[in-house]
Scaffold this motif. Structure first.
Motif, PDB file in Angstrom:
ATOM      1  N   UNK A 294       0.982  -1.090  -0.041  1.00 18.33           N
ATOM      2  CA  UNK A 294      -0.008   0.239   0.118  1.00 18.33           C
ATOM      3  C   UNK A 294       0.875   1.242   0.028  1.00 18.33           C
ATOM      4  N   UNK A 295       0.251   2.313  -0.762  1.00 16.17           N
ATOM      5  CA  UNK A 295       1.130   3.755  -0.649  1.00 16.17           C
ATOM      6  C   UNK A 295       0.154   4.570   0.155  1.00 16.17           C
ATOM      7  N   UNK A 296       0.925   5.371   0.890  1.00 14.76           N
ATOM      8  CA  UNK A 296       0.131   6.445   1.771  1.00 14.76           C
ATOM      9  C   UNK A 296      -0.448   7.454   0.732  1.00 14.76           C
ATOM     10  N   UNK A 297      -1.509   8.089   1.235  1.00 16.65           N
ATOM     11  CA  UNK A 297      -2.119   9.154   0.471  1.00 16.65           C
ATOM     12  C   UNK A 297      -1.108  10.303   0.500  1.00 16.65           C
ATOM     13  N   UNK A 298      -0.128  10.394   1.338  1.00 12.62           N
ATOM     14  CA  UNK A 298       0.977  11.329   1.182  1.00 12.62           C
ATOM     15  C   UNK A 298       1.834  10.948   0.332  1.00 12.62           C
ATOM     16  N   UNK A 299       2.171   9.461  -0.044  1.00 11.45           N
ATOM     17  CA  UNK A 299       3.041   9.242  -1.042  1.00 11.45           C
ATOM     18  C   UNK A 299       2.377   9.446  -2.561  1.00 11.45           C
TER      19      UNK A 299
ATOM     20  N   UNK B  49       6.398   5.622   3.474  1.00 11.52           N
ATOM     21  CA  UNK B  49       5.126   5.538   2.434  1.00 11.52           C
ATOM     22  C   UNK B  49       4.496   4.280   1.873  1.00 11.52           C
ATOM     23  N   UNK B  50       5.042   3.210   2.622  1.00 13.31           N
ATOM     24  CA  UNK B  50       4.519   1.905   2.322  1.00 13.31           C
ATOM     25  C   UNK B  50       3.923   1.459   3.548  1.00 13.31           C
TER      26      UNK B  50
ATOM     27  N   UNK C  27      -7.478  13.598  -9.727  1.00 14.39           N
ATOM     28  CA  UNK C  27      -8.912  13.415  -9.178  1.00 14.39           C
ATOM     29  C   UNK C  27      -8.978  12.004  -8.384  1.00 14.39           C
ATOM     30  N   UNK C  28      -8.123  11.089  -9.060  1.00 22.23           N
ATOM     31  CA  UNK C  28      -8.236   9.965  -8.251  1.00 22.23           C
ATOM     32  C   UNK C  28      -7.482   9.754  -6.912  1.00 22.23           C
ATOM     33  N   UNK C  29      -6.290  10.779  -6.822  1.00 23.46           N
ATOM     34  CA  UNK C  29      -5.733  10.749  -5.450  1.00 23.46           C
ATOM     35  C   UNK C  29      -6.663  11.837  -4.544  1.00 23.46           C
TER      36      UNK C  29
ATOM     37  N   UNK D  89      -5.048  10.713   9.065  1.00 24.24           N
ATOM     38  CA  UNK D  89      -3.663  11.109   9.072  1.00 24.24           C
ATOM     39  C   UNK D  89      -3.335  10.386   7.518  1.00 24.24           C
ATOM     40  N   UNK D  90      -2.895  11.276   6.500  1.00 24.33           N
ATOM     41  CA  UNK D  90      -2.670  10.664   5.511  1.00 24.33           C
ATOM     42  C   UNK D  90      -1.446  10.072   5.073  1.00 24.33           C
ATOM     43  N   UNK D  91      -0.502  10.041   6.200  1.00 24.68           N
ATOM     44  CA  UNK D  91       0.683   9.204   6.276  1.00 24.68           C
ATOM     45  C   UNK D  91       0.436   7.798   6.834  1.00 24.68           C
ATOM     46  N   UNK D  92      -0.955   7.676   7.176  1.00 26.35           N
ATOM     47  CA  UNK D  92      -1.274   6.300   7.790  1.00 26.35           C
ATOM     48  C   UNK D  92      -2.250   5.507   6.993  1.00 26.35           C
ATOM     49  N   UNK D  93      -2.880   5.994   6.078  1.00 20.01           N
ATOM     50  CA  UNK D  93      -3.694   5.645   5.117  1.00 20.01           C
ATOM     51  C   UNK D  93      -3.103   5.186   4.024  1.00 20.01           C
ATOM     52  N   UNK D  94      -3.167   3.805   3.875  1.00 21.70           N
ATOM     53  CA  UNK D  94      -2.534   3.041   2.826  1.00 21.70           C
ATOM     54  C   UNK D  94      -3.340   2.316   1.701  1.00 21.70           C
ATOM     55  N   UNK D  95      -3.166   2.745   0.276  1.00 22.92           N
ATOM     56  CA  UNK D  95      -4.094   2.399  -0.686  1.00 22.92           C
ATOM     57  C   UNK D  95      -3.352   1.305  -1.519  1.00 22.92           C
TER      58      UNK D  95
END
Length: 121
Positions: free
Chosen positions: A8-13, A57-58, A75-77, A88-94
């Motif tokens: 997963x990549x963080x929203x911040x990433x 970021x992972x 727009x996806x991001x 926290x966008x650094x802790x939400x992984x997609x």
């Protein structure tokens, strides 16, 4: 990327990837981000974009995103960032195919090809 727990990549990433596309990339489709940024950066190592990211970021994906590569990457991001408002966008992984999968198997431009990505869950 065979290890789902780090796929997963963080929203911040993702926001950093948007920034890396620069002002000219503001209107790029996801496919253009793959072909202009991700694929060239990963070609020599034969890896996925996620493999190039710093550890912070992972992580284990909280969200799996299904998207059209013909859509706007920016727009996806933004839409993904709204999946859990206030988190926290650094802790939400997609988990996102275009960053979690190796996309440089051939010398040709790529489009979404599910045969190039395998996960072990």
């Amino acid at each position: 990327m065979a290890d789902f727990s780090r796929s997963g990549i963080s929203i911040a990433g993702l926001r950093e990837l948007v920034a890396r596309c620069g002002s000219e990339g503001a209107a790029w489709r996801s496919e253009e981000v793959v072909n202009r940024v991700i694929r060239p950066a990963t070609l020599s190592d034969g890896c996925a974009w996620i493999d190039l990211l710093p550890n912070e970021q992972r992580g284990t994906p909280n969200v799996v995103a299904v998207h059209a590569w013909s859509g706007s990457f920016r727009q996806l991001v933004e839409a993904l960032a709204q999946t859990r408002p206030g988190e926290d966008e650094s802790k939400l992984f997609v988990w996102l195919d275009m960053v979690a999968c190796v996309l440089n198997e051939t010398g040709e431009e790529v489009g979404p090809d599910p045969t190039l990505c395998c996960l072990s869950v």
